[in-house]
Design an enzyme around this catalytic site. Structure first.
Site, short mmCIF file in Angstrom:
data_model
loop_
_atom_site.label_atom_id
_atom_site.label_comp_id
_atom_site.label_asym_id
_atom_site.label_seq_id
_atom_site.Cartn_x
_atom_site.Cartn_y
_atom_site.Cartn_z
CB CYS A 112 -1.02 -0.10 1.20
SG CYS A 112 -1.74 -1.60 1.24
CG HIS A 252 -2.93 2.98 2.87
ND1 HIS A 252 -3.72 2.90 1.71
CD2 HIS A 252 -3.05 1.86 3.49
CE1 HIS A 252 -3.93 1.49 1.61
NE2 HIS A 252 -3.60 0.85 2.75
CG ASN A 282 -6.34 -1.07 1.75
OD1 ASN A 282 -5.96 -0.56 0.91
ND2 ASN A 282 -5.83 -1.82 2.98
O1 UT7 Z 1 -3.67 -1.78 3.99
C1 UT7 Z 1 -2.60 -2.32 4.53
C2 UT7 Z 1 -2.45 -2.63 5.87
N1 UT7 Z 1 -3.69 -3.10 6.44
C3 UT7 Z 1 -4.17 -2.29 7.27
O2 UT7 Z 1 -3.76 -1.30 7.71
C4 UT7 Z 1 -5.33 -3.10 8.15
C5 UT7 Z 1 -5.15 -3.07 9.52
N2 UT7 Z 1 -6.16 -3.83 10.31
C6 UT7 Z 1 -7.34 -3.28 10.56
O3 UT7 Z 1 -7.84 -2.52 9.86
C7 UT7 Z 1 -8.02 -3.91 11.63
O4 UT7 Z 1 -7.44 -4.98 12.31
C8 UT7 Z 1 -9.23 -5.03 11.05
C9 UT7 Z 1 -10.27 -4.33 10.54
C10 UT7 Z 1 -8.51 -5.82 9.88
C11 UT7 Z 1 -9.90 -5.73 12.03
O5 UT7 Z 1 -10.41 -4.94 12.87
P1 UT7 Z 1 -10.14 -5.30 14.63
O6 UT7 Z 1 -10.83 -4.54 15.35
O7 UT7 Z 1 -8.75 -5.36 14.55
O8 UT7 Z 1 -10.83 -6.67 14.62
P2 UT7 Z 1 -10.07 -8.12 15.12
O9 UT7 Z 1 -9.29 -8.59 13.95
O10 UT7 Z 1 -9.53 -7.93 16.55
O11 UT7 Z 1 -11.17 -9.06 15.20
C12 UT7 Z 1 -12.32 -8.84 16.45
C13 UT7 Z 1 -13.56 -9.95 16.02
C14 UT7 Z 1 -13.05 -11.25 15.96
O12 UT7 Z 1 -13.76 -11.99 16.72
P3 UT7 Z 1 -13.55 -12.94 18.04
O13 UT7 Z 1 -12.28 -13.25 17.94
O14 UT7 Z 1 -13.40 -11.43 18.93
O15 UT7 Z 1 -14.58 -13.59 18.38
C15 UT7 Z 1 -13.08 -11.51 14.44
O16 UT7 Z 1 -13.16 -12.99 14.12
O17 UT7 Z 1 -14.29 -9.69 14.86
C16 UT7 Z 1 -14.30 -10.68 14.04
N3 UT7 Z 1 -14.17 -10.33 12.77
C17 UT7 Z 1 -15.52 -10.09 12.25
N4 UT7 Z 1 -16.89 -9.90 12.55
C18 UT7 Z 1 -17.73 -9.64 11.65
C19 UT7 Z 1 -13.55 -10.04 11.89
N5 UT7 Z 1 -13.72 -9.88 10.56
C20 UT7 Z 1 -15.26 -9.87 10.86
C21 UT7 Z 1 -16.11 -9.50 9.91
N6 UT7 Z 1 -17.61 -9.42 10.29
N7 UT7 Z 1 -15.87 -8.94 8.60
#
Ligand code: UT7
Length: 325
Positions: A112, A252, A282
């Site tokens: 990115c 970004h 993204n």
């Molecule tokens: O562009 C290149 C670089 N990339 C980025 O900068 C992305 C950076 N990361 C992020 O933007 C965030 O970490 C995410 C959007 C990817 C995830 O958000 P988060 O608040 O960090 O969520 P998490 O990964 O800690 O997941 C929290 C919960 C999990 O469930 P449990 O384990 O708490 O039961 C996931 O399984 O959310 C769940 N989850 C979802 N739930 C509903 C993950 N994806 C989804 C989804 N819908 N699409």
């Protein structure tokens, strides 16, 4: 002598996938996606349309806007994580489709951060006097490397492209400075394990879906906030420019929470930050030129404005650039 962006534009495919599209078949919701990311919809390119096609569409518009003849382009650089092929490079294919064969062309694999890396390369070639006009493209078709059953990934990304014609100027406008970084020890946090030479593309590998992009989102999030803040501060301090002098930040577009945390860290209010991830998700290397292109179309950015571009991505890579528009 400096380099400046003489023309900049973008292209996104027509098909819109809203959050409701994913709700229909995945255990996810519009509410989760909106709250955790800020994304409402994104674009998807048709199967037969390639990354190079999106790049060419954006490049044609940027060339027209710059008011140059294609024959003036002396170098084509394409930033992409989703090249048409491992080789030939997508930049070569774009050069061919633009009808400028003979002109050197290469891809940049900086995730990115690719568009900032691309502008930095163009700036270096121009300031060294080697070239006067460089075409920088950021183009991505991320849906083609998504596991559409993986809710933690497929809701985040989108397809699109942006392009800039970078030229030489004797005025005080243009690219004032940049800082780019990488740390390969974080490589496995955001990776497509198969399709390169490391992992053979066997049936078992395909069954395990290792040919799709994988991300440890939470870990990437923390490093993104820290390093985007650090690199923005680094380039501003290098140029002795205070954050108060920045008119627009073009970050970004990965996650609204990352963007808000970045703005807070560098002390710039959100009303000076360009955000369009709710419309496109993204788009990796295409996100900065799409955001900048849209802001220009909307008349937000005026001649003389000071812009701060900041990005973060697979590698891991990160970088920041200051431009006087
Ligand atoms: O562009 C290149 C670089 N990339 C980025 O900068 C992305 C950076 N990361 C992020 O933007 C965030 O970490 C995410 C959007 C990817 C995830 O958000 P988060 O608040 O960090 O969520 P998490 O990964 O800690 O997941 C929290 C919960 C999990 O469930 P449990 O384990 O708490 O039961 C996931 O399984 O959310 C769940 N989850 C979802 N739930 C509903 C993950 N994806 C989804 C989804 N819908 N699409």
């Amino acid at each position: 002598m400096r380099s400046f962006i003489k023309g900049l534009s973008y292209y996104v495919p027509d098909e819109v996938l809203t959050n409701h599209f994913f709700e229909k078949y995945l255990d996810t919701s519009d509410e989760w996606i909106t709250q955790r990311t800020g994304i409402k919809e994104r674009r998807r390119a048709p199967k037969e349309v390639l990354t190079s096609d999106l790049g060419v569409a954006a490049a044609e518009k940027a060339i027209k806007q710059a008011g140059i003849d294609k024959a003036e382009i002396e170098l084509v650089v394409c930033a992409t994580a989703t090249p048409d092929y491992l080789f030939p490079s997508t930049a070569c294919i774009i050069g061919d489709k633009l009808g400028i064969n003979g002109v050197p062309a290469f891809d940049i694999a900086a995730g990115c951060t690719g568009f900032i890396y691309g502008l930095a390369i163009a700036d270096a070639f121009i300031r060294s006097g080697i070239y006067k006009t460089v075409l920088v493209v950021g183009a991505e078709e991320l849906f083609k490397i998504m596991d559409m059953e993986d809710r933690s990934m497929c809701v985040l990304f989108g397809d699109g492209a942006g392009a800039a014609v970078v030229s030489v100027t004797e005025d005080d406008k243009g690219i004032l400075g940049f800082k780019i970084h990488a740390d390969g020890s974080y490589g496995d946090l955001l990776i497509m394990p198969a399709r390169g030479v490391a992992v053979e593309l066997t049936e078992d590998v395909i069954k395990k879906k290792l040919h799709f992009a994988k991300m440890k989102g939470n870990e990437v999030f923390k490093i993104a906030v820290r390093e985007m803040g650090n690199v923005a501060a680094e380039v501003l301090s290098d140029l002795s420019i205070s954050a108060d002098n920045i008119d627009w930040v073009i970050p970004h577009q990965a996650n609204i929470r990352i963007i808000q945390a970045l703005a807070k860290r560098i002390g710039i209010p959100m009303d000076k930050v360009i955000v369009n991830l709710h419309k496109y998700g993204n788009t990796s290397a295409a996100s900065i030129p799409i955001a900048l292109g849209e802001a220009l179309e909307e008349g937000k950015i005026k001649r003389g404005d000071m812009l701060l571009l900041v990005a973060f991505g697979a590698g891991l890579t990160w970088g920041a650039m200051v431009l006087k528009w």
